[in-house]
Scaffold this motif. Structure first.
Motif, PDB file in Angstrom:
ATOM      1  N   GLU A  20       0.821  -1.211   0.000  1.00 37.10           N
ATOM      2  CA  GLU A  20       0.000   0.000   0.000  1.00 37.10           C
ATOM      3  C   GLU A  20       0.857   1.263   0.000  1.00 37.10           C
ATOM      4  OE1 GLU A  20      -4.143  -1.487   2.156  1.00 37.10           O
ATOM      5  OE2 GLU A  20      -2.707  -0.291   3.299  1.00 37.10           O
ATOM      6  N   GLU A  21       1.930   1.260   0.786  1.00 36.40           N
ATOM      7  CA  GLU A  21       2.752   2.469   0.872  1.00 36.40           C
ATOM      8  C   GLU A  21       3.518   2.727  -0.423  1.00 36.40           C
ATOM      9  OE1 GLU A  21       2.581   4.815   3.220  1.00 36.40           O
ATOM     10  OE2 GLU A  21       0.902   3.550   3.848  1.00 36.40           O
ATOM     11  N   LEU A  22       3.924   1.679  -1.115  1.00 36.44           N
ATOM     12  CA  LEU A  22       4.556   1.854  -2.424  1.00 36.44           C
ATOM     13  C   LEU A  22       3.578   2.485  -3.408  1.00 36.44           C
ATOM     14  CD1 LEU A  22       6.527  -1.496  -2.838  1.00 36.44           C
ATOM     15  CD2 LEU A  22       7.527   0.779  -2.638  1.00 36.44           C
ATOM     16  N   TRP A  23       2.384   1.923  -3.488  1.00 35.26           N
ATOM     17  CA  TRP A  23       1.404   2.390  -4.465  1.00 35.26           C
ATOM     18  C   TRP A  23       0.860   3.762  -4.109  1.00 35.26           C
ATOM     19  CZ3 TRP A  23      -0.653  -3.136  -3.807  1.00 35.26           C
ATOM     20  CH2 TRP A  23       0.115  -4.008  -4.604  1.00 35.26           C
ATOM     21  N   ARG A  24       0.755   4.040  -2.812  1.00 39.95           N
ATOM     22  CA  ARG A  24       0.280   5.361  -2.406  1.00 39.95           C
ATOM     23  C   ARG A  24       1.267   6.447  -2.843  1.00 39.95           C
ATOM     24  NH1 ARG A  24      -1.338   3.988   2.229  1.00 39.95           N
ATOM     25  NH2 ARG A  24      -3.558   3.931   1.756  1.00 39.95           N
ATOM     26  N   ALA A  25       2.534   6.092  -2.915  1.00 42.80           N
ATOM     27  CA  ALA A  25       3.569   7.041  -3.331  1.00 42.80           C
ATOM     28  C   ALA A  25       3.759   7.056  -4.848  1.00 42.80           C
ATOM     29  CB  ALA A  25       4.886   6.690  -2.647  1.00 42.80           C
ATOM     30  N   GLY A  26       2.993   6.247  -5.563  1.00 43.73           N
ATOM     31  CA  GLY A  26       3.169   6.167  -7.015  1.00 43.73           C
ATOM     32  C   GLY A  26       4.435   5.439  -7.417  1.00 43.73           C
ATOM     33  N   ALA A  27       4.976   4.619  -6.514  1.00 40.17           N
ATOM     34  CA  ALA A  27       6.233   3.913  -6.773  1.00 40.17           C
ATOM     35  C   ALA A  27       5.940   2.558  -7.409  1.00 40.17           C
ATOM     36  CB  ALA A  27       7.025   3.738  -5.478  1.00 40.17           C
ATOM     37  N   SER A  28       5.712   2.579  -8.704  1.00 42.81           N
ATOM     38  CA  SER A  28       5.352   1.347  -9.405  1.00 42.81           C
ATOM     39  C   SER A  28       6.563   0.532  -9.838  1.00 42.81           C
ATOM     40  CB  SER A  28       4.504   1.692 -10.636  1.00 42.81           C
ATOM     41  OG  SER A  28       5.214   2.544 -11.523  1.00 42.81           O
ATOM     42  N   GLY A  29       7.771   1.065  -9.634  1.00 41.54           N
ATOM     43  CA  GLY A  29       8.971   0.382 -10.098  1.00 41.54           C
ATOM     44  C   GLY A  29       9.387  -0.839  -9.296  1.00 41.54           C
ATOM     45  N   PRO A  30       9.541  -0.731  -7.977  1.00 44.74           N
ATOM     46  CA  PRO A  30      10.012  -1.886  -7.204  1.00 44.74           C
ATOM     47  C   PRO A  30       9.034  -3.055  -7.288  1.00 44.74           C
ATOM     48  CG  PRO A  30      10.242   0.151  -5.935  1.00 44.74           C
ATOM     49  CD  PRO A  30       9.419   0.485  -7.140  1.00 44.74           C
ATOM     50  N   GLY A  31       9.519  -4.184  -7.812  1.00 43.92           N
ATOM     51  CA  GLY A  31       8.645  -5.346  -7.986  1.00 43.92           C
ATOM     52  C   GLY A  31       8.558  -6.204  -6.751  1.00 43.92           C
ATOM     53  N   PHE A  32       8.339  -5.555  -5.610  1.00 40.82           N
ATOM     54  CA  PHE A  32       8.316  -6.286  -4.346  1.00 40.82           C
ATOM     55  C   PHE A  32       7.144  -7.254  -4.269  1.00 40.82           C
ATOM     56  CE2 PHE A  32      10.618  -2.604  -1.902  1.00 40.82           C
ATOM     57  CZ  PHE A  32      11.743  -2.828  -2.657  1.00 40.82           C
ATOM     58  N   LEU A  33       6.013  -6.897  -4.892  1.00 44.67           N
ATOM     59  CA  LEU A  33       4.839  -7.769  -4.793  1.00 44.67           C
ATOM     60  C   LEU A  33       5.104  -9.122  -5.448  1.00 44.67           C
ATOM     61  CD1 LEU A  33       1.140  -6.941  -5.129  1.00 44.67           C
ATOM     62  CD2 LEU A  33       2.046  -8.833  -6.438  1.00 44.67           C
ATOM     63  N   ILE A  34       5.658  -9.121  -6.659  1.00 43.31           N
ATOM     64  CA  ILE A  34       5.947 -10.381  -7.337  1.00 43.31           C
ATOM     65  C   ILE A  34       6.902 -11.213  -6.505  1.00 43.31           C
ATOM     66  CG2 ILE A  34       6.996 -11.411  -9.393  1.00 43.31           C
ATOM     67  CD1 ILE A  34       5.740  -7.914  -9.708  1.00 43.31           C
ATOM     68  N   HIS A  35       7.933 -10.567  -6.007  1.00 46.26           N
ATOM     69  CA  HIS A  35       8.963 -11.212  -5.202  1.00 46.26           C
ATOM     70  C   HIS A  35       8.397 -11.828  -3.924  1.00 46.26           C
ATOM     71  CE1 HIS A  35      13.105 -11.359  -3.442  1.00 46.26           C
ATOM     72  NE2 HIS A  35      12.505 -10.997  -2.312  1.00 46.26           N
ATOM     73  N   ILE A  52      -5.930  -4.964  -3.803  1.00 44.61           N
ATOM     74  CA  ILE A  52      -5.330  -4.088  -2.794  1.00 44.61           C
ATOM     75  C   ILE A  52      -4.649  -2.912  -3.468  1.00 44.61           C
ATOM     76  CG2 ILE A  52      -3.547  -3.939  -1.006  1.00 44.61           C
ATOM     77  CD1 ILE A  52      -4.137  -6.957  -0.444  1.00 44.61           C
ATOM     78  N   ARG A  53      -3.918  -3.212  -4.522  1.00 46.17           N
ATOM     79  CA  ARG A  53      -3.243  -2.142  -5.267  1.00 46.17           C
ATOM     80  C   ARG A  53      -4.254  -1.138  -5.817  1.00 46.17           C
ATOM     81  NH1 ARG A  53      -0.255  -2.719 -11.171  1.00 46.17           N
ATOM     82  NH2 ARG A  53       0.109  -0.492 -11.445  1.00 46.17           N
ATOM     83  N   SER A  54      -5.259  -1.632  -6.516  1.00 44.72           N
ATOM     84  CA  SER A  54      -6.189  -0.733  -7.198  1.00 44.72           C
ATOM     85  C   SER A  54      -7.025   0.070  -6.214  1.00 44.72           C
ATOM     86  CB  SER A  54      -7.084  -1.534  -8.149  1.00 44.72           C
ATOM     87  OG  SER A  54      -6.336  -1.969  -9.274  1.00 44.72           O
ATOM     88  N   ALA A  55      -7.431  -0.542  -5.110  1.00 45.83           N
ATOM     89  CA  ALA A  55      -8.186   0.204  -4.103  1.00 45.83           C
ATOM     90  C   ALA A  55      -7.340   1.328  -3.529  1.00 45.83           C
ATOM     91  CB  ALA A  55      -8.643  -0.740  -2.991  1.00 45.83           C
ATOM     92  N   THR A  56      -6.068   1.054  -3.285  1.00 43.70           N
ATOM     93  CA  THR A  56      -5.164   2.058  -2.724  1.00 43.70           C
ATOM     94  C   THR A  56      -4.910   3.189  -3.711  1.00 43.70           C
ATOM     95  OG1 THR A  56      -4.066   0.360  -1.383  1.00 43.70           O
ATOM     96  CG2 THR A  56      -2.873   2.417  -1.741  1.00 43.70           C
ATOM     97  N   VAL A  57      -4.624   2.844  -4.956  1.00 45.77           N
ATOM     98  CA  VAL A  57      -4.322   3.880  -5.951  1.00 45.77           C
ATOM     99  C   VAL A  57      -5.552   4.734  -6.241  1.00 45.77           C
ATOM    100  CG1 VAL A  57      -3.545   4.326  -8.304  1.00 45.77           C
ATOM    101  CG2 VAL A  57      -2.456   2.525  -6.964  1.00 45.77           C
TER     102      VAL A  57
END
Length: 385
Positions: free
Chosen positions: A76-91, A249-254
């Motif tokens: 949530e904190e990544l997406w709230r900041a617009g940080a779409s680069g770090p692929g932490f979710l896949i990992h 979760i991503r889409s609701a947050t964004v």
């Protein structure tokens, strides 16, 4: 407004830590990473040091053994900041989860500790040029040769593909067995014959590396098989609800975040002697989006709760994914309009959010697949009555 009740004080303290990390280590550099097309490995190591990767991995495998909500906080904190680069979710949510759920003790001890620290980056190798949502149609072959399997084929659209040190790869061990011929393997990134193709140019998500992968007689030991031979498709099906929940979760947050940006902008920007927010059209648009975002949040949080109880139904996950991703794209489009010409400028977060949004209706199963799942369940329920 409805308050979220899922998180306790410990989760919120962790959220503050994650938010500081994002503000210090990600936000100042994300624009450059978008130009580079990849996030530097140093970020993964820093995230590992802060305990932001694979939060649910047990201590015996190097993790913190926390509950799923800690992973949710990171996403949530990544997406709230617009940080779409770090692929932490896949990992974290996909690769580590597959290893935790289906891996042998030896596999867990080999791969998970380095994934927790960020030394090894995980990717999921499912999609092929001719096989997207229809995973049983994959053609990448794994042929038995003594105690090894030899893998040949190709994958595409693989997030973290340029960086991956470990790949959960779907193969066909029996080309004539349909879904029962699919087998999963763990493939290390330094295996001979494993080659990374182009870092693909995308509409959005510019900082996240997305690659073609090629396998030319890649030899892996049978010990790298994840689950049993021919069980791959069944194993993948068990994780689809979790993957679709993550998309929700991503889409609701964004969606919530985009609405906040737009409210802030329209209450300050003036036209014809009053603010953009003073126009009834703006008020009505934002009121509608706020209501829909609140409904999306309540349903998504309920799905998180059900998932943590082991009760998340695939149909509920499909509905959450369908509704939230459609709202995500709608909010990005309608809010960009309220920014006017500035909304079309890449320097504005709403512009990047618009470009990033479109993939959500495709990734993790297309909207059409979600509708098919829901409709089939409706028909089955009707026939039972």
């Amino acid at each position: 407004m409805i308050e979220r009740s899922l998180f306790n004080e410990e989760h919120e303290l962790f959220r503050a830590t994650v938010r500081r990390f994002v503000e210090k280590e990600i936000t100042p550099y994300h624009a450059q990473w978008e130009k580079d097309g990849v996030v530097p490995r140093e970020l993964w190591l820093k995230a590992g040091e802060q305990g932001l990767l694979c939060c649910t991995v047990p201590e015996e495998y190097g993790g913190l053994g926390l509950d799923y909500l800690f992973d949710v906080v990171v996403f949530e904190e990544l997406w709230r900041a617009g940080a779409s680069g770090p692929g932490f979710l896949i990992h974290t949510d996909l690769v580590a989860t597959y290893i935790m759920s289906f891996g042998t003790e030896e596999q867990k001890r080999k791969f998970l500790p380095k994934m927790v620290t960020g030394e090894w980056i995980g990717a999921l190798g499912m999609t092929e040029p001719h096989a997207g949502s229809d995973l049983k149609a994959i053609r990448t072959r794994a042929t038995r040769d003594g105690d090894d399997f030899v893998i040949n084929g190709q994958k595409v659209f693989i997030s973290n593909g340029q960086s991956a040190d470990v790949l959960v790869c779907a193969t066909k061990t029996d080309r004539d067995a349909g879904a029962k011929g699919v087998t999963l393997f763990l493939i290390e990134g330094d295996r001979e014959g494993f080659r990374r193709g182009r870092n693909l140019e995308k509409l959005g998500m510019h900082a996240q590396d997305t690659s073609e992968l090629f396998f030319d007689n890649v030899r892996v030991p049978a010990a790298n098989m994840l689950g049993g031979e021919g069980e791959g498709f069944a194993l993948m099906m068990t994780k689809l609800s979790q993957e679709r929940l993550a998309q929700a979760i991503r889409s609701a947050t964004v969606a919530e975040t985009i609405i906040e940006w737009t409210l802030d902008y329209t209450t300050q920007r003036e036209a014809f002697g009053k603010t953009i927010f003073d126009f009834q059209n703006t008020q009505f648009k934002l009121a509608e989006l706020k209501t829909q975002a609140t409904l999306a949040r309540v349903f998504t949080d309920k799905c998180i709760e059900l998932f943590m109880q082991g009760k998340l139904d695939p149909v509920d996950a499909a509905m959450a994914k369908m509704y939230t991703t459609e709202l995500h794209c709608k909010a990005a489009d309608e809010c960009l309009q309220l920014f006017g010409g500035w909304g079309y400028m890449w320097e504005y977060p709403i512009c990047r959010a618009y470009a990033d949004a479109r993939i959500t209706k495709i990734a993790g199963g297309s909207i059409e697949i979600m509708k098919t799942i829901i409709a089939r369940a409706m028909k089955a329920e009707h026939d039972r009555q």
